[in-house]
Motif scaffolding. Structure first.
Motif, short mmCIF file in Angstrom:
data_model
loop_
_atom_site.label_atom_id
_atom_site.label_comp_id
_atom_site.label_asym_id
_atom_site.label_seq_id
_atom_site.Cartn_x
_atom_site.Cartn_y
_atom_site.Cartn_z
N UNK A 1 0.82 -1.21 0.00
CA UNK A 1 0.00 0.00 0.00
C UNK A 1 0.86 1.26 0.00
N UNK B 1 -6.31 -6.12 -3.23
CA UNK B 1 -6.16 -5.70 -1.85
C UNK B 1 -4.79 -5.05 -1.68
N UNK B 2 -4.78 -3.92 -0.97
CA UNK B 2 -3.52 -3.23 -0.69
C UNK B 2 -3.15 -3.44 0.77
N UNK B 3 -1.91 -3.84 0.99
CA UNK B 3 -1.49 -4.26 2.33
C UNK B 3 -0.46 -3.27 2.87
N UNK C 1 -13.55 -6.43 5.09
CA UNK C 1 -13.16 -5.30 4.26
C UNK C 1 -11.72 -5.41 3.75
N UNK C 2 -10.82 -6.03 4.52
CA UNK C 2 -9.44 -6.12 4.07
C UNK C 2 -8.45 -5.86 5.20
N UNK C 3 -7.22 -6.32 4.98
CA UNK C 3 -6.19 -6.22 6.01
C UNK C 3 -5.98 -4.80 6.51
N UNK C 4 -5.98 -3.88 5.55
CA UNK C 4 -5.74 -2.47 5.90
C UNK C 4 -6.76 -1.99 6.92
#
Lengths: 425, 311
Positions: free
Chosen positions: A178, A204-206, B273-276
């Motif tokens: 990210x 997906x942005x991590x 929703x996601x890791x973030x």
């Protein structure tokens, strides 16, 4: 970032040239500046990027030693200014200023991350310093002082993504770091998916600090893609591969970041990297004569650095770009930067280790990027790496889409895939 | 569509990670008033010792993990004697200069943060200088649990059980043993405890080693799942500190409740929703907690109890 009118830049340029002449006049008396060439090599040997930066430093030293043993550039020996910037952007800025103003380097190699490049680019441009950026990156830098000789996202992803679409099918799930690099690379995945009749069904942005991937793995399994594109970056993200293997996620993964830089296939216990496809211009394992034959690039590297862990993608970029610089200086007959830049822009070629026999790679004068010989490398369950595809892929985004032509006009811009969509309408 | 089992496994995974990451930190902070910013690096020592014992000495993984715990505990002991209590430097200084040079860092929050932060920098670079930029990594044992198109790592689910065992063990140590009684006496009133014959100096030393041992255990358990680089400790730090803030002063109960609450929040948000967003949710929880329950969950419970006793 200066995007001022040409006249101002022209003024700066001519002032710099004047100052350069004046300096040359001053130092004319000292012998050293005449019979040596000073190169700046700022690569991380400690801090966050040490793992990937250290091979860059080593390969630069190899090229410089080879050239010096061979009689130097036009008979001049190379001297190196190579302090350790410790993966710290502020330190990079200080050392860049020092390299330019105090050490008077003739050319500068510096930095691993895009963030570092963008931190020092204003200094480079203010001083009109010839600068080589060698990391594979998101692409789009059109700057008359910068030679971005690493492959771009369009080249790396453009080699591996079409291959995977053909092998496995059109449904893609993207996971990316990210920040600037990951976000732009993910945009490139969309552009390339579109061009290859595929579709991104999830992304997906991590965050870079994240090292736990349980939910990411679940989400990928839920989306059930034909393959995953991974632009994860850094040590924390490397945990993903071990975790997906232990969770039994066995979907093929295409990547522009794993293996070629941080040699995960050697560091991780098999089968963490099984079925991972890297689109790269170089890995220690690429099967070219210049690379793997006796006395080839790999042999020479380990002869000089017997304890080095790996010879990575960026190391080769440092190596061949120093040789390209040598050719350009010899062609120009001087180390004067404008002349060397012009020589580089004539399309200097070099028989780099990445290119098979009979081929060489060339700088594209208009964009200051390199038409790389790209490889798709696959790791199996035992982490043996083999080449499954290879071909020359020119960098087309700058030349064809945004029309960057540094031989005609001096620019200092970084373009993004946004510009691709705008061009396309 | 979210599979209920997915959520459950993700919850167990997050719960284990938070509890194990926070355990040692909570003990050292709760009992000694020392904020250990080198906590992540203690975890790194445990992970490195485990990996080296497994790869270089060829020990089987459980034995290697034990080595990791012991090495980290001993290292913690050394750090306590040298940096935190200043016993060793003072011993030397007494003989040479005739006076102490270090004032112990107990209950000096800001000072202990600066000292341990410096320590963490030295440890990261020290490991890099001596062992290089990375180590080869052990694979995760035990395979996977598969169910209708999904699968989860067995080892990571098992860690939740280990986390509960660690909590149980810590509870036992602090409530049922003589050392635990002395430790609690020392927290409550150091002077009185000393007057009654408790060697508080030694209690501090043992407690620090115990907390370090727990950090070492975390490192040992996660060594097969995270990348072996000198900076690996930093990825545990956020969860650990958020858990300590949310949990409050009571070590065992606080860590359990924080692990449960934060694990659930993290699992829910990162799966939906996601890791973030999972991480954002953790931080937002911490902010809300600091605003409304400045002493954490257990501090709030304690206050309720006091109020009831008064009434």
């Amino acid at each position: 970032m200066s995007r001022g009118p040409i006249s101002r830049r022209g003024f700066l340029g001519s002032t710099a040239a004047l100052a350069g002449t004046a300096l040359a006049g001053c130092s004319g008396g000292s012998a050293s500046s005449d019979d040596t060439i000073q190169l700046g090599v700022l690569e991380d040997r400690s801090g966050n990027f040490a793992l990937v930066g250290d091979p860059k430093h080593k390969a630069s030293m190899l090229a410089i030693e080879e050239i010096n043993n061979d009689g130097g550039i036009d008979g001049k020996q190379i001297e190196v200014f190579d302090p350790d910037p410790q993966s710290d952007n502020q330190r990079y800025q200080e050392l860049t200023r020092r390299a330019i103003n105090q050490e008077n380097v003739d050319a500068l190699w510096a930095g691993y991350s895009s963030a570092t490049r963008e931190a020092i680019r204003p200094i480079i441009d203010r001083e009109d310093q010839l600068y080589f950026y060698t990391t594979q990156y998101e692409g789009g830098v059109c700057d008359h002082n910068v030679f971005a000789v690493g492959p771009t996202a369009r080249q790396q992803l453009g080699s591996v993504l079409p291959y995977l679409v053909e092998e496995y099918g059109p449904k893609i799930y993207t996971i990316a770091a990210d920040y600037n690099f990951g976000q732009l690379s993910a945009d490139w995945v969309k552009v390339l998916a579109n061009e290859n009749g595929a579709e991104v069904i999830g992304e997906e942005f991590i965050p870079l600090s994240n090292s736990q991937f349980g939910s990411t793995i679940n989400r990928i399994q839920e989306a059930d893609p034909d393959f995953v594109m991974s632009m994860l970056v850094g040590a924390n993200h490397t945990s993903f591969y071990e975790q997906k293997a232990s969770a039994g996620l066995d979907v093929p993964i295409g990547t522009s970041t794993a293996m070629a830089q941080g040699y995960e296939h050697l560091r991780l216990d098999p089968p963490a990297m099984a079925n991972i496809y890297a689109g790269v211009n170089y890995m220690e394992e690429i099967p070219t004569n210049r690379n793997t034959s006796e006395g080839g690039f790999v042999d020479r590297y380990y002869e000089m650095f017997p304890d080095a862990p790996y010879l990575n993608e960026e190391a080769e970029n440092n190596y061949f770009s120093i040789y390209m610089y040598k050719k350009a200086v010899e062609q120009a007959g001087t180390t004067e930067m404008e002349a060397v830049k012009e020589a580089l822009e004539t399309g200097i070629t070099y028989e780099a280790p990445e290119a098979p026999d009979g081929e060489s790679i060339a700088i594209d004068g208009a964009t200051h990027h390199v038409d790389h010989h790209m490889w798709v490398m696959r790791a199996d369950e035992n982490h043996n790496v083999e080449a499954v595809d290879d071909r020359v892929i020119p960098e087309t985004f700058l030349s064809e889409t945004v029309g960057c032509d540094l031989t005609q006009e001096d620019e200092e811009t970084q373009y993004t895939p946004q510009d691709f969509y705008e061009e396309a309408g | 569509m979210v599979n209920g089992l997915n959520l459950l496994f993700q919850f167990l995974d997050s719960f284990a990670f938070i509890v194990l990451a926070a355990g040692g930190l909570a003990i050292i902070f709760g009992i000694m008033g020392v904020i250990n910013l080198a906590h992540g690096e203690f975890i790194m020592v445990g992970a490195y010792a485990t990996t080296l014992a497994n790869i270089r000495l060829g020990l089987p993984l459980p034995a290697a993990m034990l080595v990791g715990v012991v090495v980290t505990a001993l290292f913690g002991l050394l750090v306590e004697r040298v940096v935190i209590s200043g016993w060793l430097p003072n011993l030397v200084a007494q003989r040479t200069l005739g006076r102490n040079v270090i004032e112990p860092l107990y209950d000096r929050l800001a000072d202990s943060m600066v000292a341990t932060w410096g320590l963490s920098l030295i440890m990261v670079q020290g490991i890099r200088v001596t062992l290089g930029n990375s180590l080869d990594q052990i694979g995760t044992p035990l395979g996977k649990i598969a169910y209708s198109g999904f699968s989860y790592s067995t080892y990571r689910v098992l860690l939740a059980g280990v986390a509960l065992a660690v909590l149980g063990f810590t509870y036992y140590v602090f409530t049922r043993t003589e050392y635990g009684m002395r430790a609690r006496a020392t927290i409550q009133d150091e002077d009185t405890a000393r007057a009654l014959g408790v060697d508080t100096e030694r209690t501090y030393m043992t407690t620090f080693a115990f907390g370090s041992g727990l950090a070492g255990l975390t490192g040992a358990l996660y060594a097969p799942t995270v990348t072996m680089v000198p900076g690996l400790g930093s990825s545990f730090l956020v969860e650990a500190f958020v858990a300590v803030v949310v949990g409050g002063p009571s070590v065992v109960l606080g860590t359990t409740l924080a692990g449960g609450l934060l694990g659930a929040i993290n699992a829910l948000f990162s799966n939906l929703v996601g890791t973030f967003f999972g991480r954002i949710a953790l931080l937002v929880t911490a902010i809300v907690m600091i605003r409304f329950l400045p002493d954490g969950i257990t501090g709030f419970v304690e206050r309720l109890r006091e109020r009831r006793e008064e009434a």
